[in-house]
Write a protein that holds these residues in place. Structure first.
Motif, mmCIF file in Angstrom:
data_model
loop_
_atom_site.group_PDB
_atom_site.id
_atom_site.type_symbol
_atom_site.label_atom_id
_atom_site.label_comp_id
_atom_site.label_asym_id
_atom_site.label_seq_id
_atom_site.Cartn_x
_atom_site.Cartn_y
_atom_site.Cartn_z
ATOM 1 N N GLU A 620 0.810 -1.354 -0.045
ATOM 2 C CA GLU A 620 0.126 -0.007 0.246
ATOM 3 C C GLU A 620 0.949 1.482 -0.041
ATOM 4 O O GLU A 620 1.980 1.357 0.680
ATOM 5 N N ARG A 621 0.400 2.294 -0.556
ATOM 6 C CA ARG A 621 1.059 3.527 -0.337
ATOM 7 C C ARG A 621 0.299 4.861 -0.613
ATOM 8 O O ARG A 621 -0.814 4.583 -1.220
ATOM 9 N N HIS A 624 -1.047 9.451 4.950
ATOM 10 C CA HIS A 624 -1.890 9.010 6.051
ATOM 11 C C HIS A 624 -3.194 8.978 6.056
ATOM 12 O O HIS A 624 -3.808 8.124 6.057
ATOM 13 N N LEU A 627 -4.559 6.413 3.074
ATOM 14 C CA LEU A 627 -4.347 5.068 3.413
ATOM 15 C C LEU A 627 -5.471 4.836 4.724
ATOM 16 O O LEU A 627 -5.856 3.607 4.765
ATOM 17 N N LYS A 630 -8.615 4.149 2.674
ATOM 18 C CA LYS A 630 -8.524 2.826 2.118
ATOM 19 C C LYS A 630 -8.618 1.845 2.826
ATOM 20 O O LYS A 630 -9.446 0.632 2.211
ATOM 21 N N TYR A 634 -2.856 -0.573 6.500
ATOM 22 C CA TYR A 634 -2.312 0.372 7.128
ATOM 23 C C TYR A 634 -3.528 0.785 8.216
ATOM 24 O O TYR A 634 -3.224 1.125 9.320
ATOM 25 N N TYR A 635 -4.721 0.927 7.764
ATOM 26 C CA TYR A 635 -5.784 1.188 8.713
ATOM 27 C C TYR A 635 -5.942 0.143 9.480
ATOM 28 O O TYR A 635 -6.032 0.520 10.879
#
Ligand code: ADP
Ligand code: MG
Length: 645
Positions: A620-621, A624, A627, A630, A634-635
């Motif tokens: 993922e990229r 903050h 993400l 998304k 990351y979440y």
């Protein structure tokens, strides 16, 4: 029990430093003379003649001195032979019935004076020879040592991955020592030994050829006996070295890991294992010392027998064939002189072989391939540095002004072939941008930074800085423009100030303090006993882990490099201090292209782009906020649905 012993020996003897600590060995198994190391395991190098040539290339820089030493060696050897040669007419004159008493005294005094002069010359020349030879050999060793250290500083990081510290250390200690020992003593011994043998042979045959043959016949017996004792001694000596290495290795590990041993209450086990190794060492030492020790007496006894036979046969020759008393006396001396170098040389063979094997290992390190020497490499300059260049230097296209635009294109990499640690990594950071890497331990975050500063070279893809492939940039120049806070901190012995200044050697004291303030290290440094002049001991043992990290950050802060890498720079700092540093860190990152690896996601919230790395791939990229929207990995990490391990 037996198998545990073998296991321990195997495990620890390889990493242990097999250097013999002075007192531990006693007089050494060599017995005679005590100078040589005695019969050691005979190790032969693969490329002996090449090693000899190279060792000589180091001595040959003192060519004139070496010739002088050889000349001295010849004089001292010839004089020790000549002394006994003069004895013959003196003794014959003493037993001669036709000379008067006063003539005898006159001749005796004259003989003594001549002999005294000859021996004196021998003593003086061997004194000079010893002194000069030691100088030559220590000069040579110093040159080898410096070359080796120089090489060590330039070896690629990859080399250190595959060679233990102990191994490299022993190049400097054991191997160089044995080469030094060979140069100090063995060479001259060998040379004088050969001259002595040839000289004595000539003198023996001219004095009496029958006796000469008698002496020569006894030699094979002596060699055989010596060989038999020697091989026993070698066997135990080898065992002793192995056990010694294991004992040393074990102690080293238990001392460095003492706290862990205590934490897990492994003291008793540690002692038990140590006793096994210690016992093995004792058993081998007893035998090694014994066989080493009887070597001398055995050889002595044998040479006494040969001496007796010579005396008896000589006596018979005197009675039956008119051999003169003077001749017999000097002959017995010759036969003793003859036996000595034969023994000596046979014992020094071991020293020579082990020294050459050591030399070969040293040269092998020196010959490790170095990268791209041939290429014309580019040098990087920051704006400030570039302005100081002359017009000529600016015109050189290899001197480039950089801004810090970093790009990784489709990078694939593995530390070892066919185990890819990074797969198809695409990342870019424009000058002054901040990119963060997050992901589990072992995902490959540190590896990416290792590639940017070229600790390792990539297999596929390309890494560029301002469009220039990092492979075309001079490594020193490249690393000089990337400030790094490594995951594994290391501090050097020296003051706090010196350690911070390590980041830029020409920094002033004020700049050191300013950097410390940026890193929030100033206040704790002030509280140290001597402030900035406090000596840091043993890699910072007198500081806390977090304090060590702060010093490392200060070190990076003092550098004016346009690129910055922070690898879990604040992982050991408490959250409160981290918040406190954050401000300074922001200043540190300001205007620099920064790659930051962080364990606590809160610290990278404000960066330009976050890369989530899993098993060598960017999954993922985005920023903050992106993400979080998304609702992906990351979440999950951020909300605590998944733990970052
Ligand atoms: N010097 C090395 N030699 C071989 N493998 C290594 C080396 N350093 C790291 N690795 C391997 O590379 C992978 C990624 O490591 P690393 O980049 O240090 O992870 P991270 O920093 O994300 O925790 C790991 O599987 C690790 O075992
Ligand atoms: Mg890491």
């Amino acid at each position: 029990m037996e198998s545990r012993k073998e296991l321990l020996l195997k495990k620890y003897s390889e990493n242990g430093n097999t250097k013999m600590p002075g007192g531990m060995m006693g007089p050494g198994p060599g017995g005679r003379g005590g100078k040589n190391r005695g019969p050691m395991k005979l190790e032969k190098g693969k490329n002996t003649s090449q090693s000899i040539k190279r060792v000589f290339s180091y001595i040959s820089q003192d060519k004139m001195k070496l010739l002088f030493v050889l000349l001295c060696a010849i004089i001292s050897t010839v004089s020790s032979l000549g002394g006994s040669y003069v004895l013959r007419p003196v003794i014959n004159n003493l037993v001669d019935k036709n000379t008067t008493k006063s003539e005898k005294v006159e001749m005796l005094i004259l003989g003594l004076i001549v002999m005294g002069a000859i021996y004196m010359a021998g003593v003086v020349t061997s004194y000079i020879q010893q002194k000069v030879m030691i100088k030559i050999s220590q000069n040579a060793i110093q040159r080898i040592r410096n070359d080796l250290f120089d090489k060590l500083q330039r070896l690629p990081v990859k080399y250190h991955d595959t060679h233990t510290h102990g191994e490299l250390m022993s190049r400097f200690t054991n191997d160089l020592d044995s080469v030094g020992e060979m140069l100090n003593n063995t060479l001259v011994h060998l040379f004088t030994g050969v001259i002595t043998i040839i000289g004595t042979l000539i003198l023996m045959f001219t004095t009496n050829w029958i006796l000469a043959i008698v002496v020569i016949i006894t030699i094979p017996f002596m060699t055989l006996a010596g060989g038999a004792v020697g091989s026993k001694s070698r066997k135990y000596y080898g065992g002793q070295q192995r056990a010694l290495g294991a004992v040393n290795g074990y102690i080293e590990e238990m001392v460095t890991g003492q706290k862990v041993v205590k934490v897990f209450c492994h003291e008793d086990e540690a002692v038990r294992d140590f006793e096994i190794l210690s016992d093995e060492l004792r058993a081998n030492q007893v035998n090694a010392q014994f066989f080493g020790g009887i070597m001398g007496p055995v050889m002595n006894g044998l040479s006494q027998i040969s001496y007796t036979i010579t005396g008896v046969v000589g006596g018979i020759l005197c009675l039956t064939r008119g051999f003169d008393i003077g001749g017999l006396t000097v002959f017995t001396q010759y036969s003793k002189q003859f036996a000595r170098p034969v023994n000596e040389i046979s014992m020094q063979v071991n020293t020579i072989f082990s020294a050459l094997a050591g030399a070969e290992r040293v040269f092998a390190v020196m010959d490790e391939p170095m990268e791209d020497k041939h290429k014309q490499l580019k040098k990087l300059y920051t704006k400030e540095e570039y302005d100081k260049l002359s017009e000529n230097e600016k015109a050189d296209e290899n001197n480039v002004l950089i801004h810090g635009d970093v790009e990784l294109k489709n990078v694939t990499f593995g530390y070892v072939p066919d185990k890819k640690v990074l797969k198809n990594i695409d990342v870019f950071a424009r000058p002054g941008q901040q990119v963060a890497f997050v992901g589990s331990t072992g995902a490959g975050k540190t590896t990416i930074t290792n590639l940017i500063n070229r600790f390792y070279d990539i297999d596929e893809g390309q890494i560029t800085i301002d469009g220039i492939d990092v492979k075309d940039i001079d490594k020193d120049s490249l690393r000089g423009h990337i400030a790094m806070v490594l995951q594994d901190t290391h501090l050097f012995t020296g003051t706090v100030r010196e350690n911070i200044r390590y980041g830029r050697l020409d920094a002033t004291d004020e700049e050191v303090e300013a950097a410390a303030k940026t890193a929030s290290a100033h206040s704790f440094i002030k509280r140290l006993a001597n402030g900035y002049d406090t000596i840091i001991e043993g890699d910072g043992a007198n500081l806390s882990q977090g304090q060590r990290q702060l010093l490392n950050i200060a070190r990076a802060a003092i550098s004016k490099a346009p690129m910055l890498i922070l690898d879990e720079a604040t992982s050991s700092v408490d959250t409160r201090t981290e918040k406190h540093i954050q401000h300074g860190m922001n200043r540190l990152m300001n205007d620099r292209t920064t790659f930051v690896i962080a364990h606590r996601l809160s610290t990278v919230r404000n960066v330009d782009c976050i890369m989530v790395l899993e098993q060598g791939e960017i999954i993922e990229r985005g920023t903050h906020d992106e993400l979080l929207l998304k609702k992906g990995r990351y979440y999950q990490l951020y909300t605590g649905a998944v733990e970052l391990d």
